[in-house]
Design an enzyme around this catalytic site. Structure first.
Site, short mmCIF file in Angstrom:
data_model
loop_
_atom_site.label_atom_id
_atom_site.label_comp_id
_atom_site.label_asym_id
_atom_site.label_seq_id
_atom_site.Cartn_x
_atom_site.Cartn_y
_atom_site.Cartn_z
N ALA A 311 0.78 -1.24 0.00
CA ALA A 311 0.00 0.00 0.00
C ALA A 311 0.81 1.29 0.00
O ALA A 311 0.30 2.34 -0.38
CB ALA A 311 -0.94 0.01 1.21
N PRO A 313 3.12 4.51 -0.74
CA PRO A 313 2.86 5.43 0.38
C PRO A 313 1.38 5.72 0.64
O PRO A 313 1.06 6.51 1.51
CB PRO A 313 3.59 6.70 -0.05
CG PRO A 313 3.52 6.68 -1.54
CD PRO A 313 3.61 5.23 -1.94
N GLY A 314 0.48 5.10 -0.14
CA GLY A 314 -0.92 5.18 0.24
C GLY A 314 -1.86 5.85 -0.74
O GLY A 314 -3.06 5.92 -0.47
N LYS A 316 -3.01 5.01 -3.88
CA LYS A 316 -4.04 4.12 -4.42
C LYS A 316 -4.92 3.58 -3.28
O LYS A 316 -6.13 3.38 -3.46
CB LYS A 316 -3.40 2.97 -5.19
CG LYS A 316 -2.67 3.39 -6.47
CD LYS A 316 -2.17 2.18 -7.23
CE LYS A 316 -1.31 2.59 -8.42
NZ LYS A 316 -0.02 3.18 -8.01
N ASP A 382 0.18 -3.66 -6.14
CA ASP A 382 0.92 -2.57 -6.79
C ASP A 382 2.40 -2.86 -6.55
O ASP A 382 3.00 -2.36 -5.61
CB ASP A 382 0.49 -1.23 -6.18
CG ASP A 382 1.11 -0.04 -6.91
OD1 ASP A 382 1.63 -0.23 -8.01
OD2 ASP A 382 1.08 1.07 -6.35
N CYS A 435 4.30 0.31 -12.30
CA CYS A 435 4.56 1.58 -12.98
C CYS A 435 5.76 1.37 -13.90
O CYS A 435 6.76 2.07 -13.81
CB CYS A 435 4.83 2.68 -11.96
SG CYS A 435 4.89 4.31 -12.75
#
Length: 502
Positions: A311, A313-314, A316, A382, A435
């Site tokens: 998760a 740094p938060g 999404k 992610d 990414c």
């Protein structure tokens, strides 16, 4: 210390001018270094300070705001320092061979700190609209302040030599046509050569290009990587609206239903951003979260449990938490380190304050599938990756990765996806995102894992990508995966695969 004085093999003053070369007025300064400023302006000093911090492992986007505040650099000067820092860092793959040619020596014989000064000077001469005399004089003044009086003479000589040619003329020297075209593009567009080759393969492998179009598409992609992106904002559903951001000077996104863009100004000056109800977030990341939230699940759960496996740094996670709340779901956010878990909590604070239930914990995502098997209706992976899709936002990133990273990351990515599948209920959905468009981090990872899991099928992710008007997003590739591109969509190069567990 670097050598002092003029570069090796100085140019003879009586050298005849090339008749094919257009005459340009003599603009460079004729002052001796001792007659120039012994200091420099705060903006250039801030840029140099950030570059030295980046050399020690810092991130420019995090370090620059701190340095600007500490040195009291604001307004246009802050904009100048930002362009100078990002441009000199991003384009060093082009500037370094130019500096080496102008210095008449290999760069391993130039002190690293002096080299950063010269990169800043080269960007002013070749990448910004700074008059030649100002670029030379101020760079020499910077060298005198931060590198020492002796080094300033060397900097002066190299800067004068660089100023004798235009960018186009230097390109003919350091990146001549006629050889390996991909190696030439790597210099011209300041990317490591292995990255250029990987991006070309990715364009073909994701179906974004054909053999006839790939070379032109690759050039467009490399150009897009070097273009500073606009600031993208997300209005977290239920906490803020796009209209609220527009009222504060942003422009509604045409791509993301919850997005907006900011052409100029400090996003922190917008109340919704300052309060955490909105945030800076790439539109590609927004689309990924929206797609995962839109896929139907067949678990029969009365109240769905969603999991963000990696998760930090938060960003999404915050969007998923607000989207989940609208569907009556609760989000569980997992992160591997305590520090990044704290960042997730900070990012989610506004959602929690608004009464949205979020569970945040620290743990190795590779173990979660075994610890909590078949517990979640939707899972986002992610995955940590090379970040080759976000090179325009992170100017130093392209110089910190190597092909060797792919092996370590590939193993981790596969383990995380395996864990996510184990943690998903039958009928649930897993979203695997990176990414990076690199095939070794995207299609190859998903393909390898799916082969081992007959209970998993691939969902066509393109069906869940819709723009702000509800129309299908174009140019998503051949499917069933989605690959976004900076030069096509104006987003980071995000990849998403959607997997359903039966």
């Amino acid at each position: 210390m670097p050598e002092q004085g003029r570069p090796d093999q100085p140019r003879r003053p009586d050298r005849p001018r090339n008749p094919q070369r257009p005459h340009r007025p003599q603009q460079r300064s004729v002052q001796r270094p001792s007659e120039r400023s012994r200091s420099t302006d705060p903006a250039r000093l801030a840029a140099y300070t950030v570059m030295r911090a980046v050399a020690d492992g810092a991130y420019a986007n995090l370090e620059l705001p701190k340095v600007l505040r500490a040195k009291g650099v604001r307004g246009r000067d802050a904009g100048f320092a930002t362009e100078l820092t990002y441009g000199a860092t991003r384009m060093r793959g082009l500037y370094d061979p130019i500096i080496a040619s102008a210095a008449g020596r290999s760069l391993d014989k130039v002190d690293d700190a002096v080299l950063d000064t010269l990169r800043l000077g080269a960007h002013q001469l070749l990448g910004m609209r700074v008059p030649v005399h100002a670029a030379v004089d101020e760079t020499v003044g910077l060298a005198r302040k931060v590198n020492g009086a002796g080094a300033s003479g060397f900097v002066n000589a190299v800067m004068r030599r660089i100023s004798e040619r235009s960018l186009e003329e230097w390109l003919a020297v350091v990146a001549p046509e006629g050889g390996d075209e991909l190696a030439r593009l790597a210099v011209v567009h300041s990317h490591p050569e292995w990255v250029v080759r990987a991006l070309r393969a990715a364009l073909l492998g994701h179906g974004a290009s054909t053999s006839d179009t790939v070379d032109a598409d690759l050039r467009d992609l490399l150009v897009a990587d070097n273009a500073p992106p606009k600031v993208s904002l997300v209005a977290r559903p239920g906490l803020a609206t796009v209209a609220e951001l527009v009222e504060e000077g942003a422009t509604a996104s045409t791509l993301s239903p919850v997005g907006a863009t900011l052409d100029a100004g400090d996003p922190g000056a917008i109340p919704a951003v300052r309060e955490g109800r909105a945030a800076v977030q790439d539109e590609g990341s927004q689309l990924l979260a929206l797609a995962l939230a839109a896929v139907p699940v067949e678990t029969g759960s009365e109240r769905q449990r969603w999991l963000d496996l990696c998760a930090g740094p938060g960003g999404k996670a915050a969007l998923l938490a607000t989207l989940g709340a609208q569907q009556g779901a609760v989000l569980f956010a997992n992160e591997a380190s305590e520090h990044r878990t704290d960042l997730v909590r900070q990012t989610l604070a506004a959602a929690v304050d608004a009464g949205i239930e979020v569970m945040v914990g620290t743990g190795d995502g590779r173990d979660l599938g075994e610890e909590e098997p078949e517990s979640f209706d939707r899972v986002l992976v992610d995955a940590p990756c090379t970040g080759l899709g976000a090179l325009r936002r992170r100017p130093e990133a392209r110089w910190r990765r190597s092909p060797a990273d792919l092996a370590d990351l590939g193993g981790l990515q596969r383990e995380l996806l395996e864990s996510a599948i184990a943690a998903t209920k039958p009928g649930g959905v897993v979203g695997y995102a990176t990414c990076s468009p690199h095939l070794a981090e995207t299609r190859f990872v998903v393909g390898d894992v799916v082969k081992k899991h007959p209970e998993v099928s691939v969902v066509d992710a393109r069906d869940y990508f819709h723009d702000a008007l509800g129309a299908p997003v174009a140019d998503l590739g051949e499917g069933p995966y989605v690959q976004l591109w900076p030069h096509r969509h104006g987003t980071d190069g995000m990849f998403l695969a959607l997997l359903r567990k039966h």
